[in-house]
Every structure is written in C-alpha cells, then in structure tokens.
Write a protein that holds these residues in place. Structure first.
Motif, short mmCIF file in Angstrom:
data_model
loop_
_atom_site.label_atom_id
_atom_site.label_comp_id
_atom_site.label_asym_id
_atom_site.label_seq_id
_atom_site.Cartn_x
_atom_site.Cartn_y
_atom_site.Cartn_z
N TYR A 131 0.85 -1.20 0.00
CA TYR A 131 0.00 0.00 0.00
C TYR A 131 0.88 1.25 0.00
CZ TYR A 131 -3.37 -3.45 1.82
OH TYR A 131 -4.15 -4.56 2.02
N PRO A 132 0.68 2.16 -0.96
CA PRO A 132 1.45 3.42 -0.98
C PRO A 132 0.86 4.41 0.03
CG PRO A 132 -0.07 3.36 -2.83
CD PRO A 132 -0.24 2.05 -2.11
N ALA A 133 1.08 4.16 1.30
CA ALA A 133 0.36 4.90 2.35
C ALA A 133 0.92 6.29 2.60
CB ALA A 133 0.38 4.10 3.65
N HIS A 134 2.27 6.45 2.56
CA HIS A 134 2.88 7.72 2.95
C HIS A 134 4.06 8.05 2.05
CE1 HIS A 134 0.54 8.06 6.70
NE2 HIS A 134 0.65 6.75 6.76
N GLN A 135 4.49 9.31 2.15
CA GLN A 135 5.65 9.77 1.39
C GLN A 135 6.92 9.71 2.22
OE1 GLN A 135 5.42 10.66 -1.92
NE2 GLN A 135 3.32 9.90 -1.65
N ASN A 136 6.79 9.34 3.49
CA ASN A 136 7.92 9.26 4.39
C ASN A 136 7.67 8.13 5.38
OD1 ASN A 136 10.29 9.95 5.83
ND2 ASN A 136 9.97 12.14 5.47
N ARG A 137 8.54 7.97 6.34
CA ARG A 137 8.51 6.85 7.28
C ARG A 137 7.13 6.67 7.93
NH1 ARG A 137 12.71 4.23 10.10
NH2 ARG A 137 12.18 3.42 12.16
N VAL A 138 6.66 5.42 7.97
CA VAL A 138 5.41 5.08 8.65
C VAL A 138 5.73 4.95 10.15
CG1 VAL A 138 3.48 3.46 8.81
CG2 VAL A 138 4.63 3.84 6.60
N SER A 139 5.01 5.70 10.98
CA SER A 139 5.32 5.71 12.41
C SER A 139 4.45 4.76 13.22
CB SER A 139 5.17 7.14 12.96
OG SER A 139 3.87 7.65 12.70
N ASP A 140 3.23 4.48 12.77
CA ASP A 140 2.34 3.59 13.51
C ASP A 140 1.20 3.17 12.59
OD1 ASP A 140 1.40 2.09 15.61
OD2 ASP A 140 1.05 3.76 16.97
N MET A 141 0.53 2.08 12.95
CA MET A 141 -0.61 1.64 12.13
C MET A 141 -1.50 0.71 12.91
SD MET A 141 0.72 -1.24 9.51
CE MET A 141 2.33 -0.59 9.25
N VAL A 142 -2.75 0.61 12.45
CA VAL A 142 -3.73 -0.31 13.02
C VAL A 142 -4.50 -0.93 11.87
CG1 VAL A 142 -5.79 -0.55 14.46
CG2 VAL A 142 -3.97 1.01 15.16
N PHE A 143 -4.66 -2.26 11.91
CA PHE A 143 -5.51 -2.93 10.94
C PHE A 143 -6.86 -3.21 11.59
CE2 PHE A 143 -7.02 -7.24 9.55
CZ PHE A 143 -7.63 -6.81 8.38
N SER A 144 -7.94 -2.84 10.90
CA SER A 144 -9.29 -3.09 11.39
C SER A 144 -9.97 -4.11 10.49
CB SER A 144 -10.10 -1.79 11.40
OG SER A 144 -11.45 -2.06 11.73
N LEU A 145 -10.19 -5.32 11.01
CA LEU A 145 -10.86 -6.36 10.24
C LEU A 145 -12.32 -6.00 10.00
CD1 LEU A 145 -10.56 -9.24 9.00
CD2 LEU A 145 -11.40 -10.13 11.19
N GLU A 146 -12.93 -5.30 10.98
CA GLU A 146 -14.34 -4.94 10.87
C GLU A 146 -14.62 -4.07 9.65
OE1 GLU A 146 -13.47 -5.51 15.28
OE2 GLU A 146 -12.47 -4.77 13.49
N SER A 147 -13.77 -3.11 9.40
CA SER A 147 -13.99 -2.21 8.26
C SER A 147 -13.10 -2.56 7.07
CB SER A 147 -13.73 -0.76 8.68
OG SER A 147 -12.44 -0.62 9.24
N GLU A 148 -12.17 -3.53 7.25
CA GLU A 148 -11.18 -3.88 6.24
C GLU A 148 -10.38 -2.64 5.83
OE1 GLU A 148 -9.89 -6.48 4.94
OE2 GLU A 148 -11.18 -8.10 5.66
#
Length: 410
Positions: A110-127
């Motif tokens: 996933y091309p989420a950010h233009q710089n370092r990813v600092s944190d994330m959460v995956f939600s199965l409920e909303s995918e």
C-alpha cells in the motif's frame, strides 16, 4: 531478573524469561503470538522475523524475511494471521502467515505515505489499514481494493495512533505534543477535538474502548489519562518516569496501566483507586504567599526597592510562589506525583504520611524500550529497542495472570 529504579523495598517484580538476540539494527516492534510460544519482530535491519520457542527453551527464527526498506512498525491480527508492516520509505506491506508459522506470503503493498510510517492499526471490521507517518499525515486505505480512502495532514510529524473499531474514531499523537481525535469515513473525515496537555512530543497512545479512556505518554516523561467517555474534560497526570515514555498498555480487568520509557523504566500504575486532578498553574506578578515581586514586575520592584524573585509553582495547589515559600519537596501519589516535587510550605504541612503511600511500582528493564506488547492471559510482556535485544518477561508477580478480556495486540 529485573531490578528496581527506586529504592523503595519491593518484592514483586518482572522476571526476565528469555532474551532474543540476532538483529543487526534497532528492533522497532515486537509482538507476542497469542496461544503460541512465539514472537514476531520487525527491525531497522529490514527484516521481519517470526521466533518460535524450541525444546531447548531458546527462540529461533522460523521465518526470516527481508524487505526493501527498514521496518518501522507493524500491526498483527492473529485470528486471520494477517500482518501489516510499515516501512521507512512510506509503504505498508501486507503478508499472510501460514498456520504453522513457517511461511509468509506477500499479499499487497500500500502506498500509504511519502515518508517513514510511524504507527498503524488494521481493522478487520472495516477492512481498513489506518497509518500515521513522518509526512505529517494519517491515511486510511481499503485492504480489499488496496485504494486510498482518505488522508489528513497535521502541522507536525504524526508519531502514534490508536483506533476505535466500533465508532471509527482515530486518535493521532504528534511531535508538537497534541492529540487529534478524528472521525474517519469513506472518502471523508471530520475533526472532533484536539487534546493539549503534554509539553513534549507524543511517544505512545493506548485506547481502552470499554471504559473509554485514552492514555498518552510523551517526551516530557509524563503519562496523561484522558477520560473521553466522561465528557467532562477530566484528566489525570502520572509522573514517575525519568525519560520519554514510549510504550503503554492498560489492563482493563485489573485497572492497571503499564508504561515503559527510553531509559528502560517499567512502571505499573494502580488506576483502581481514587485519584485527583493536578491543578492548573496560576499566573501572578508576585508570590501568592509572601507577595514579593517576581523579576519581571518592574513597578513593584521599584516601589518596594527590592530585587525580583524567580517564579515557581506548587504542584498541589497550583499557586505561583517564590523559592523561599516553596522550599519543601514531597511525593503526592493521589495527584500522580510518585517522586518528590515542589510544594509550597502551607501545602507541605497538610500532606500526611499516608498521603505519600505509592500508587505505582517501578522496575528496570535494563535496556532501551522503544516498543512493548503484552499477553495478559499469560502474564507475559515483550520489550524491544535500539540495543537490538528483545526481552520476554513474566509479569504475573506485578500485574497477575488471566488478566484481560478486551485486550488486543496492535
């Protein structure tokens, strides 16, 4: 075995069970695998490793996978065995781990950010996979289509994240010391409020959806509990660390908060007790006890022919006082002050010996703790940091076992 930071006599302490070594750079995240003697680690050395405990009692990697960029964070969902890795280049990579934890297959990038990813959460409920980055943004992407659903920019690096799966609210801490509450929707969002209380960058957040409490730790060495569910703006300040707070977990069943700091400090706070809010500091041009002018009060200094004094604040009443009127120091755990702080002479006289009874215990992890995870059902904790070592702890003496329903790994 761990030893305490403080000199108070303590019998219960974290017990070091295992040390995992082998990384060639800082370990940025480690999570315990539920119902397994296993740990997943991601590192600055660009590796994702799944460590399983062997018959010898030692942990050996059953999966050793190298990616193109340093790994900065992860979110692991055990029931589906899906793992999301944030990278220094801004990408989020999804893998599927096999049932025997011996193989890992790439699913999406996933091309989420233009710089370092600092944190994330995956939600199965909303995918959705919700992430924050050093490009000063929070993004949420659909894990089914791989497409970007929305993005919000801040004025500072977004450093940490918590997400309420039921209400789709995101809490984002940033390097300015603020926490922003957002309501996320498909293709849109709304800003609910901004929480301000820390004097340094936010290093860790933890959200308890049952009691609707948010906990934040920061580089100002403090932890704040925000009573979101109470809707009255109630906050509790907790001060006991001597370095920046970088990891938090709230154990809902036992009403205990575990916090870890960069110097290896491990604190266990009793939140199942009556606590008081620390007062707001008052402003004054002169000491609110002896009425001597502070050094910027030129007029009173001239009129009284006296030198101005430096301003301090009593931590118990919040009044602006001079050094002579606040020469005493005391702990006051009911307001969160677990080590001696400045109080005015009048407040010092009102503090009884029983008021100084500690409401937290402090222990030494003996390494930099950048990330921590817990499995309350087994009383286990794993810590990791810049020294490249992963430590697994038995916390049952400190917090008890079979602790929490409602706990989930990030």
């Amino acid at each position: 075995m761990a030893a305490e930071i403080h000199s108070r006599p303590q019998t219960a302490r974290p017990v070091l069970l295992n040390k995992i070594e082998g990384h060639s750079d800082a370990v940025n995240a480690a999570v315990l695998i539920p119902k397994e003697d296993g740990v997943i680690t991601v590192s600055e050395d660009r590796t994702i490793r799944v460590w399983l405990k062997r018959d010898s009692g030692q942990y050996w990697p059953s999966i050793f996978h190298t990616v193109s960029s340093p790994c900065s964070c992860m979110s692991y969902h055990h029931d589906s065995r899906r793992i999301f890795i944030g990278q220094d280049n801004g990408a989020v990579v999804e893998f599927l781990i096999s049932e025997d934890f011996n193989k890992m297959n790439h699913v999406k990038t996933y091309p989420a950010h233009q710089n370092r990813v600092s944190d994330m959460v995956f939600s199965l409920e909303s995918e959705w996979v919700v992430s924050t980055g050093h490009d000063k943004s929070v993004s949420w992407m659909c894990t089914q289509s791989g497409s970007m659903l929305g993005r919000h920019y801040f004025t500072a690096w977004a450093s940490c994240l918590q997400y309420d799966h039921e209400t789709q609210h995101a809490f984002v801490g940033d390097y300015s010391g603020q926490i922003t509450l957002l309501k996320l929707e498909k293709q849109t969002y709304s800003t609910i409020t901004t929480l301000k209380g820390h004097e340094g960058s936010i290093g860790a957040l933890w959200w308890d959806p049952v009691q609707r409490l948010l906990f934040s730790g920061a580089s100002d060495h403090s932890v704040i509990m925000w009573d979101i569910g109470g809707r009255k703006g109630r906050t509790l300040l907790l001060q006991g660390h001597h370095e920046r707070v970088q990891a938090l977990r709230y154990l809902q069943l036992t009403r205990q908060l575990v916090s870890c700091s960069a110097d290896g400090g491990i604190a266990v706070w009793n939140m199942d007790t009556q606590r008081e809010e620390a007062p707001q500091w008052l402003d004054s041009d002169s000491c609110q006890k002896c009425e001597q002018p502070f050094f910027w009060n030129i007029k009173q200094m001239w009129d009284t022919k006296t030198l101005g004094l430096r301003q301090h604040h009593c931590r118990k009443c919040g009044k602006a006082v001079c050094g002579k009127c606040s020469s005493k120091r005391s702990t006051f755990p009911i307001m969160g002050f677990e080590f001696p702080v400045r109080v005015c002479d009048a407040c010092f006289d009102t503090i009884k010996e029983e008021d100084r009874t500690p409401l937290a215990t402090f222990h030494e992890g003996k390494h930099n703790i950048a990330h921590m995870d817990m499995d309350p059902s087994r009383g286990l904790m794993v810590t990791c940091g810049s020294d490249r070592i992963v430590k697994i702890w038995d916390m049952t003496q400190v917090v008890g076992c079979s602790l929490a329903t409602g706990f989930s790994s990030r």
